[in-house]
Design a protein around this motif. Sequence first.
Motif, short mmCIF file in Angstrom:
data_model
loop_
_atom_site.label_atom_id
_atom_site.label_comp_id
_atom_site.label_asym_id
_atom_site.label_seq_id
_atom_site.Cartn_x
_atom_site.Cartn_y
_atom_site.Cartn_z
N SER A 23 17.24 -7.71 -12.08
CA SER A 23 15.91 -7.14 -11.91
C SER A 23 15.02 -7.79 -12.96
CB SER A 23 15.95 -5.62 -12.07
OG SER A 23 16.83 -5.24 -13.09
N VAL A 24 14.04 -8.58 -12.49
CA VAL A 24 13.26 -9.41 -13.43
C VAL A 24 11.84 -8.89 -13.64
CG1 VAL A 24 14.56 -11.54 -13.10
CG2 VAL A 24 12.71 -10.95 -11.51
N TRP A 25 11.37 -8.04 -12.73
CA TRP A 25 10.00 -7.55 -12.90
C TRP A 25 9.90 -6.15 -12.31
CZ3 TRP A 25 5.88 -5.58 -10.20
CH2 TRP A 25 4.63 -5.62 -10.85
N GLY B 253 0.18 -1.96 -7.50
CA GLY B 253 -1.13 -2.56 -7.70
C GLY B 253 -1.08 -3.77 -8.62
N ASP B 254 -0.04 -3.83 -9.45
CA ASP B 254 0.07 -4.92 -10.41
C ASP B 254 0.78 -6.15 -9.86
OD1 ASP B 254 -1.20 -3.31 -12.16
OD2 ASP B 254 0.62 -2.61 -13.17
N PRO C 167 0.81 -1.24 0.00
CA PRO C 167 0.00 0.00 0.00
C PRO C 167 0.83 1.28 0.00
CG PRO C 167 -0.81 -1.54 1.64
CD PRO C 167 0.48 -2.10 1.13
N VAL C 168 2.03 1.23 0.60
CA VAL C 168 2.80 2.47 0.70
C VAL C 168 3.66 2.69 -0.54
CG1 VAL C 168 4.88 1.63 1.88
CG2 VAL C 168 4.00 3.89 2.42
N ALA C 169 4.01 1.60 -1.25
CA ALA C 169 4.91 1.73 -2.39
C ALA C 169 4.16 2.20 -3.64
CB ALA C 169 5.59 0.39 -2.66
N ASP C 170 4.81 3.06 -4.42
CA ASP C 170 4.24 3.44 -5.71
C ASP C 170 4.57 2.39 -6.75
OD1 ASP C 170 3.27 6.01 -4.86
OD2 ASP C 170 5.38 6.63 -4.77
#
Lengths: 324, 227
Positions: free
Chosen positions: B207-209, B214-215, B194-197
């Motif tokens: 870095s794979v994703w 929300g996704d 909830p806190v992360a954009d």
Amino acid sequence: MLTRENTVNLVLALLLLVAPLAANALGQPFYVTLATRIAILALAALGLNLALGLGGLVSFGHAAFFGIGGYAAGILSSHALSYEPMMFGLSGTVQMPIIWIVAAIAAGLVALAIGAISLRTSGVYFIMITLAFAQMVYYFAISWPAYGGEDGLSILVRNQFPGLNTMKPLSFFLVCYVVLLASIGLFALIRASRFGAALQAARQNETRVATVGIHPYRIRLTGFVISAMVTALAGALYADLNRFVSPSMLSWHMSGELIVLIILGGTGRLFGPLAGAALYVAFEFALGGLTERWQFFLGLILLGVVLFARGGLLGLLAGKAKHG
Amino acid sequence: MLLDVQDITTYYGASQALFGVEFRIDEGEVVALMGRNGMGKSTTIKSICNLMPPKTGRILFGGNATERLAPYKVARLGVGLVPEGRRCFPNLSVHENLVAAARPGSWTLDKVNALFPRLEERHAQMSKSLSGGEQQMLAIGRALMTNPRLLILDEATEGLAPVIRQDIWRAIRQLKAEGLSILVVDKTLSELLPVADRCVILENGRSVWQGSSGDVSADIQDRYLGV
């Protein structure tokens, strides 16, 4: 705030003042001189305590700064008494305040050079490189005939302080006492400042200090230079106490003695150097009267302190250090 | 753009830990760095602070390349690290810990004390005698005292009592509301998402994703984050 440590500190400060006053009243100037020696050694160790106690920098070369202070006093007064100008046609002086400033600046500049190189190392290498620099200064003094070389340099008349007759043991003691207390105050101010916190933090963890944007090298170099300046001030007073300065003030024994004083009294403690110096001079006097090999017994006591009372005398009297 | 991590590879001695990590953080953005244990989250953070300089790739912070900067200079650019394991200076008091780190800016002692009133109550106490939660507050407070442009929180709530965790999350939300950019590593997804954009997921040093928080579907959680 009257904590246990503050009480012990206050008692120590008062004892150092009352004892020589009493000795003087009883017509025993020898004890006044003994107290003066304690005050001066405490001041020298206080300087080292800034680097060693707060910064964790085990300098084994602080005799260099002690000796530079001593030679500043000796050289300035010899020129003043002989009316011979020094380098650049400057004249000497017998005024203590000027001598102190010269001593502190000279030692500060040398410390800046020594520190700039030594502080690139750490641990045992730092100990060895500071020792090496101090030995260079020592041999330089020995081979410098203009100021006595190996024989040293006598100060014919003790240097002057405005308004006082410094030849009186008690007056000279009071000068040293006030300088010591002022320097202890300076130490307390530094320890409580942002700079002091950073210096102690750098001792505890270099990486963590870097991640909050502090450059440990610069902080340590500043601490090292201030430390050397205080020790040089003590050196100038020591030369005036003995009215004599010789390369022995610069020898590595002296550096070791300063470290011993700090360990005896309590590393990093505000009054540790004073407690250590008092203990050291008391041993020297009491044991030295009994046997010529008094340093053997001092060694045993030091061993005991390191093994069983790591906080030194202040640790025993006032409990564990708030700052460690 | 505040932070631009461009395809970095980082080694622990001979063994490679990062094989190509890239992501960006914009001003005012909160980015979650996620992944299972040992996938390179902490190494990525150490690379950003230049505590472990990347071997290839580059990192731009506020437009400045950090590769040649000593860690203290990276910190002065505005990277405020709260290291894993709440590392304070143990033998300094709470007050001294904060003051030692202070750099000019809007974050002052008063503001930190207002964020964590417990720190003010304990200002004279040695930090090693604080509880774990209080040490964590101190570590965050110390990083804020440097007035960072980017706050990095590495496992800031790990091993803390639930009540204290709530305090820390409340503080993180408050910092976000004030517009501070934050890079956060944490295992509590219910608080983190909830806190992360945006989220960046690491796997085996890559870095794979990347995507908005929300996704992060149940499927993605299973694939990259499940035990």
